[in-house]
Design a protein around this motif. Structure first.
Motif, PDB file in Angstrom:
ATOM      1  N   ALA A 137       0.845  -1.199   0.000  1.00  0.00           N
ATOM      2  CA  ALA A 137       0.000   0.000   0.000  1.00  0.00           C
ATOM      3  C   ALA A 137       0.876   1.243   0.000  1.00  0.00           C
ATOM      4  N   GLU A 138       0.403   2.284  -0.665  1.00  0.00           N
ATOM      5  CA  GLU A 138       1.072   3.586  -0.656  1.00  0.00           C
ATOM      6  C   GLU A 138       0.067   4.651  -0.235  1.00  0.00           C
ATOM      7  N   VAL A 139       0.488   5.487   0.689  1.00  0.00           N
ATOM      8  CA  VAL A 139      -0.343   6.609   1.146  1.00  0.00           C
ATOM      9  C   VAL A 139       0.535   7.852   1.146  1.00  0.00           C
ATOM     10  N   ARG A 140       0.208   8.786   0.267  1.00  0.00           N
ATOM     11  CA  ARG A 140       0.946  10.045   0.160  1.00  0.00           C
ATOM     12  C   ARG A 140       2.461   9.825   0.020  1.00  0.00           C
ATOM     13  N   GLY A 141       2.812   8.900  -0.878  1.00  0.00           N
ATOM     14  CA  GLY A 141       4.215   8.668  -1.194  1.00  0.00           C
ATOM     15  C   GLY A 141       4.944   7.747  -0.251  1.00  0.00           C
ATOM     16  N   GLU A 142       4.309   7.338   0.834  1.00  0.00           N
ATOM     17  CA  GLU A 142       4.940   6.402   1.769  1.00  0.00           C
ATOM     18  C   GLU A 142       4.325   5.022   1.582  1.00  0.00           C
ATOM     19  N   GLY A 143       5.185   4.015   1.568  1.00  0.00           N
ATOM     20  CA  GLY A 143       4.709   2.658   1.310  1.00  0.00           C
ATOM     21  C   GLY A 143       4.831   1.749   2.509  1.00  0.00           C
ATOM     22  N   ALA A 144       4.095   0.641   2.451  1.00  0.00           N
ATOM     23  CA  ALA A 144       4.172  -0.388   3.497  1.00  0.00           C
ATOM     24  C   ALA A 144       3.846  -1.726   2.872  1.00  0.00           C
ATOM     25  N   LEU A 145       4.448  -2.751   3.430  1.00  0.00           N
ATOM     26  CA  LEU A 145       4.209  -4.116   2.976  1.00  0.00           C
ATOM     27  C   LEU A 145       3.734  -4.944   4.159  1.00  0.00           C
ATOM     28  N   ALA A 146       2.602  -5.617   3.987  1.00  0.00           N
ATOM     29  CA  ALA A 146       2.085  -6.533   5.007  1.00  0.00           C
ATOM     30  C   ALA A 146       2.014  -7.920   4.403  1.00  0.00           C
ATOM     31  N   TRP A 147       2.177  -8.932   5.246  1.00  0.00           N
ATOM     32  CA  TRP A 147       2.080 -10.304   4.750  1.00  0.00           C
ATOM     33  C   TRP A 147       1.517 -11.204   5.837  1.00  0.00           C
ATOM     34  N   ALA A 148       0.752 -12.197   5.386  1.00  0.00           N
ATOM     35  CA  ALA A 148       0.109 -13.132   6.313  1.00  0.00           C
ATOM     36  C   ALA A 148       0.186 -14.535   5.742  1.00  0.00           C
ATOM     37  N   ASP A 149       0.252 -15.506   6.622  1.00  0.00           N
ATOM     38  CA  ASP A 149       0.145 -16.912   6.238  1.00  0.00           C
ATOM     39  C   ASP A 149      -1.050 -17.460   7.006  1.00  0.00           C
ATOM     40  N   ILE A 150      -2.182 -17.587   6.330  1.00  0.00           N
ATOM     41  CA  ILE A 150      -3.378 -17.992   7.067  1.00  0.00           C
ATOM     42  C   ILE A 150      -3.307 -19.452   7.484  1.00  0.00           C
ATOM     43  N   SER A 151      -2.361 -20.210   6.919  1.00  0.00           N
ATOM     44  CA  SER A 151      -2.215 -21.599   7.350  1.00  0.00           C
ATOM     45  C   SER A 151      -1.513 -21.700   8.689  1.00  0.00           C
ATOM     46  N   THR A 152      -0.834 -20.631   9.118  1.00  0.00           N
ATOM     47  CA  THR A 152      -0.179 -20.635  10.427  1.00  0.00           C
ATOM     48  C   THR A 152      -0.645 -19.496  11.318  1.00  0.00           C
ATOM     49  N   GLY A 153      -1.336 -18.495  10.749  1.00  0.00           N
ATOM     50  CA  GLY A 153      -1.842 -17.387  11.550  1.00  0.00           C
ATOM     51  C   GLY A 153      -0.898 -16.218  11.676  1.00  0.00           C
ATOM     52  N   ALA A 154       0.251 -16.241  10.989  1.00  0.00           N
ATOM     53  CA  ALA A 154       1.223 -15.149  11.105  1.00  0.00           C
ATOM     54  C   ALA A 154       0.731 -13.911  10.358  1.00  0.00           C
ATOM     55  N   LEU A 155       0.949 -12.727  10.938  1.00  0.00           N
ATOM     56  CA  LEU A 155       0.631 -11.455  10.289  1.00  0.00           C
ATOM     57  C   LEU A 155       1.717 -10.450  10.673  1.00  0.00           C
ATOM     58  N   ARG A 156       2.407  -9.919   9.648  1.00  0.00           N
ATOM     59  CA  ARG A 156       3.486  -8.966   9.897  1.00  0.00           C
ATOM     60  C   ARG A 156       3.373  -7.800   8.918  1.00  0.00           C
ATOM     61  N   VAL A 157       4.003  -6.697   9.304  1.00  0.00           N
ATOM     62  CA  VAL A 157       3.944  -5.496   8.479  1.00  0.00           C
ATOM     63  C   VAL A 157       5.240  -4.720   8.679  1.00  0.00           C
ATOM     64  N   MET A 158       5.628  -3.945   7.661  1.00  0.00           N
ATOM     65  CA  MET A 158       6.839  -3.138   7.776  1.00  0.00           C
ATOM     66  C   MET A 158       6.738  -1.938   6.838  1.00  0.00           C
ATOM     67  N   PRO A 159       7.379  -0.823   7.173  1.00  0.00           N
ATOM     68  CA  PRO A 159       7.475   0.277   6.212  1.00  0.00           C
ATOM     69  C   PRO A 159       8.263  -0.211   4.998  1.00  0.00           C
ATOM     70  N   CYS A 160       7.837   0.177   3.815  1.00  0.00           N
ATOM     71  CA  CYS A 160       8.495  -0.325   2.607  1.00  0.00           C
ATOM     72  C   CYS A 160       8.278   0.657   1.460  1.00  0.00           C
ATOM     73  N   PRO A 161       9.239   1.521   1.187  1.00  0.00           N
ATOM     74  CA  PRO A 161       9.111   2.371   0.006  1.00  0.00           C
ATOM     75  C   PRO A 161       9.105   1.516  -1.254  1.00  0.00           C
ATOM     76  N   LEU A 162       8.577   2.058  -2.317  1.00  0.00           N
ATOM     77  CA  LEU A 162       8.425   1.288  -3.552  1.00  0.00           C
ATOM     78  C   LEU A 162       9.755   0.718  -4.026  1.00  0.00           C
ATOM     79  N   VAL A 163      10.842   1.460  -3.834  1.00  0.00           N
ATOM     80  CA  VAL A 163      12.138   0.991  -4.304  1.00  0.00           C
ATOM     81  C   VAL A 163      12.602  -0.264  -3.555  1.00  0.00           C
ATOM     82  N   ARG A 164      12.079  -0.496  -2.350  1.00  0.00           N
ATOM     83  CA  ARG A 164      12.456  -1.675  -1.559  1.00  0.00           C
ATOM     84  C   ARG A 164      11.493  -2.839  -1.736  1.00  0.00           C
ATOM     85  N   LEU A 165      10.436  -2.650  -2.532  1.00  0.00           N
ATOM     86  CA  LEU A 165       9.415  -3.684  -2.644  1.00  0.00           C
ATOM     87  C   LEU A 165       9.977  -4.968  -3.254  1.00  0.00           C
TER      88      LEU A 165
END
Length: 877
Positions: A138-166
């Protein structure tokens, strides 16, 4: 069906299909999932199944294909791997209810789930030792973030992530599916990561709505208790939550509280470096041949997934690294404890995935059994660890303890529960008195049936009389048509009531048999009803304890990885690395773990080598020269892998290692093109090199192999020279730089911190012998012609190359002409004379004599005579 009036069933199908665009529709009809129209055509081709027709629509036959419900998972796996999404439409009412609405009424159906690459939970659709991540950017006003989940294990994590680091982060996570806002144009990034791209409406990425969705999922007023999240992070997590609600049709999977990862918490490794170093996947595409395959000695699926995460994202936190090393050292010091732990861990099933299936109502008694077995293993591991364990293991022991109440409840299950609750038979005898009584009636009813059959056979005088059962008639008496006449005639006809005549038998019943059938059937249904109630209670208890169970599962994985590293270090002679915040990089007796493993299979020894890049604050660069095949690339890669293993918290394949924290790891090794993007081999090389020069900081470790090889000699030398100078002056990082441009070795005299090293070889009678030893100094040449000879080039080509090389070297020593001019003037560069024709060999006397001999037709005496004759011909020749 007529063209103008589609059947009610087809009307229903078209309505469901229109409500689920972009997915193949599995439409449940009895024991099959049917597909129609374009779905049928696509599925038949993808699954290699027959395509048939059923009726017409709009003047054309309707294509149709189907798969059996009981085998649907294997077909789903094939479709998912080929990039399809599948909507599962089930019957949501009893057919008897539909009939009440009229004879042409259709059983109500609706989509109960969308199956996509990132939302799999079935054991047969997942790789046990790998995560199945669903990611959202997701990007909001030029700032990005990446979230990821594994529903088979229940993990949910998120981190700041500019587009160049995607792209680098996706390379680390390797998600199966990536969610982006419609119009984001990230197709190339998703394709490079191997992820299916799914576009969602902008509303799914609204940060305020995302915060509300997450609060509702966790039943809290605010997310502040989980940490502080920025708007892009809330948008990315909210998109995942929205997508899960959509695909699971409102049944939200179990998700652990969101965890925020710091952007600088792990060593940064870009996609090209991961690919070049083959961290978790070999260049051939499989797991075999990768670093992960070479070092993975975990005995649990959760442990294997944790190890993959550690290798994919080595830590930059010294406290974390040292704590992990302490755990490995503790187990190395007590081999008996380590062996006992691994034996106990091997009995632990995958609790995380069993828990997730139960939460989604896709679980069964076997999943409850997995939870019980996992908690029993956790208790055993905790007892083995005791109270004297080091920090990581002590924390694990705490999480592994205290599950006795739940284990006692789950002891209601039999030793090996069945897969499905509807099959019954999963509750152990003695747990529920009512169930035991009902089962006794059910089971004794079978004995009564057998006694009744014997009674009827004796009464009728028909020994072949049988009492059977089917789903249509229930229990019935069956005899052959020959004996049926006796039962149809008085006095037996008064007791035996005729029910059905088939081609080979006649079927009867009696009042007593009908009454017994009612009692038996009620007992069977009652027993299943009781068991289903017990299953529901146990499932509720497990889900109520999902937090502690999840912590226990993570603790088991932690202990498994530590024990696996200890087993690896003990078996392979690895050492504990010194990891600190200096700029040191000193390796003594370093080895490449993957190559060494391959050589051991051939009973060959690996030649260990040292590496020292320590020069205080000055950039530390080794300029490595030597021939191809001598081991330069292996040397480069092994040092990079040692840095990864050290910061992952494990031991390393070296006699001694001192690694100052590596912030970034960059690798430019090998040659490959990217034709899909219109990039030549040289262009790919330059793009990857540019990424390194633009990003590497002073704490980075860079390995470069043959920069400039993809273009003309002088262009390549110029580029390689300038790249090394930039690494030295601007990036100021630690680097290993392999090259065939021997002219560059002069840089060591004028650039502080640049040292020459070479891979030693020996020449013997025109052949080159590779010693695979890295020594200080520079190579005098590359031995390319000798390597070409070893590769099998024709002798004429090799000899010609020697002549040209000698002339070029002579011209260079005499200070003269450019190579092109020199070559033009060389008499040896006239067109090479054609090779003389190969003389046609005439058959020898022996060959001529053997031409007409038929060995199978010779007697022993004739064979002996022929042997003497041939011997004589040989002597005469």
């Amino acid at each position: 069906m007529s063209d103008d009036t589609p059947s009610p069933m087809m009307v229903q199908y078209l309505g469901i299909r229109a409500a689920n665009p972009g997915a193949l529709l599995f439409y449940r009809m009895g024991d099959f999932y049917e597909m129609f129209f374009e779905d049928a055509v696509a599925a038949a081709a993808a699954l290699d199944i027959a395509l048939t027709k059923r009726g017409t629509h709009a003047g054309a036959p309707i294509p149709m294909c189907g798969v059996p419900v009981h085998a649907a998972e294997s077909y789903l796996l094939t479709l998912i791997r080929k990039g399809f999404r599948v909507a599962i439409a089930e019957q949501i009412e009893d057919p008897a209810e539909a009939k009440k609405r009229g004879s042409r009424s259709v059983v109500a159906r609706d989509v109960v789930r969308l199956v996509t690459p990132g939302t799999l939970t079935e054991e047969s659709l997942l790789e046990a030792r790998r995560h199945n991540f669903l990611a959202a950017f997701a990007e909001v006003r030029g700032e990005g973030a990446l979230a990821w989940a594994d529903i088979s294990t229940g993990a949910l994590r998120v981190m700041p992530c500019p587009l160049v680091r995607l792209a680098p982060e996706l390379a680390r996570l390797a998600p199966r599916e990536l969610l982006v806002c419609a119009g984001a144009r990230l197709d190339d990034v998703a394709a490079e990561a191997g992820a299916a791209l799914t576009e969602l409406a902008p509303g799914s990425f609204d940060s305020a709505a995302g915060a509300r969705r997450l609060a509702a999922i966790y039943a809290v007023e605010t997310l502040d208790g989980f940490g502080s999240f920025e708007r892009p992070e809330l948008a990315a997590m909210g998109a995942i939550a929205d997508y899960l609600l959509l695909t699971q049709k409102g049944r939200m999977p179990r998700l652990a509280p969101p965890a925020r990862e710091a952007a600088g918490g792990a060593m940064q490794i870009d996609a090209a470096t991961r690919r070049n170093l083959e961290l978790t996947q070999a260049l051939s595409g499989g797991r075999e041949g990768s670093l992960l395959a070479a070092i993975d000695r975990t005995v649990t699926a959760a442990g294997a997934r944790l190890l993959e995460r550690r290798i994919s994202a080595p830590s930059r936190d010294l406290a974390v690294i040292h704590a992990r090393q302490e755990a490995v050292a503790h187990l190395l010091a007590d081999p008996r404890l380590a062996a006992d732990l691994r034996a106990a861990l091997a009995r632990a099933p995958d609790m995380d995935r069993a828990l997730s299936r139960l939460a989604l109502d896709r679980g069964g008694p076997r999943d409850l059994g997995a939870i019980r077995a996992g908690l029993e293993a956790a208790t055993a591991v905790a007892a083995l660890l005791g109270e004297d364990a080091v920090t990581v293991l002590a924390d694990a022991a705490t999480a592994l303890s205290g599950h006795e109440v739940l284990i006692d409840m789950l002891d209601a299950l039999v030793a090996e529960p069945p897969l499905l609750a509807r099959d019954g038979g999963f509750v152990a005898s003695g747990h529920d008195p009512d169930l035991d009584d009902t089962r006794r009636l059910r089971d004794e009813g079978r004995g009564v049936i057998a006694g009744m059959q014997a009674e009827y056979a004796d009464e009728t005088g028909i020994p072949a009389l049988k009492i059977k059962h089917n789903n249509v008639l229930g229990y019935f008496i069956e005899t052959t048509a020959t004996h049926a006449a006796r039962m149809l005639a008085p006095p037996l006809s008064a007791r035996f009531i005729h029910r059905q005549t088939t081609a080979n038998a006649v079927r009867f019943t009696t009042v007593a048999l009908s009454e017994l059938e009612t009692r038996i059937l009620n007992a069977r249904d009652r027993a299943l009803e009781i068991e289903r109630g017990i299953f529901a209670r146990l499932t509720a208890a497990v889900l109520g304890a999902s937090g502690p169970i999840g912590q226990a599962a993570r603790a088991l994985a932690e202990v498994d990885v530590a024990a696996a590293f200890a087993d690896l270090a003990s078996g392979e002679g690895w050492s504990r690395p010194q990891v600190d915040d200096s700029r040191a990089f000193v390796i003594e007796g370093g080895r490449h773990p993957v190559v060494e493993r391959a050589l051991k299979r051939k009973a060959e020894a690996f030649v260990a080598n040292d590496c020292a890049l320590t020069t205080g604050e000055t950039p530390a660069i080794w300029l490595l020269t030597g021939p191809n095949m001598a081991g330069k690339s292996t040397f480069l890669r092994q040092n990079a892998l040692i840095a990864i293993l050290a910061q992952a918290g494990g031991y390393v394949p070296a006699r001694r290692a001192h690694v100052g924290l590596v912030s970034q790891l960059f690798s430019r090794v090998g040659a490959a093109d990217d034709l899909a993007r219109g990039r030549s081999t040289f262009m790919v090389e330059m793009v990857e090199t540019a990424a390194i020069l633009n990003q590497a900081d002073a704490a980075a470790l860079v390995i470069l192999d043959e920069i400039g090889r993809g273009t003309a000699t002088w262009d390549g030398l110029s580029i390689a020279w300038a790249v090394l100078e930039h690494l030295h002056a601007s990036n100021r990082c630690r680097a290993l730089f392999a090259t065939h441009y021997h002219e560059m070795t002069s840089l060591s005299a004028r650039l502080p911190g640049v040292e020459n090293a070479t891979v030693a070889v020996r020449e013997w009678k025109g052949d080159v012998i590779f010693l695979h030893e890295v020594r200080k100094g520079a190579a005098d040449r590359s031995y390319g012609v000798q390597v070409a000879r070893l590769a099998g080039l024709p002798a004429a080509v090799v000899d010609r190359a020697r002549e040209i090389l000698a002339a070029l070297e002579k011209g260079g020593r005499e200070g003269g002409a450019r190579p092109a001019a020199l070559i033009d003037d060389l008499p040896l560069f006239r067109a090479a004379p054609p090779a003389p024709p190969t003389p046609v060999a005439r058959p020898s006397a022996v060959e001529a004599r053997l031409e007409g001999v038929q060995p199978d037709g010779l007697t022993p005496r004739e064979a002996l005579d022929l042997l003497y004759e041939l011997k004589g011909l040989t002597a005469a020749g």
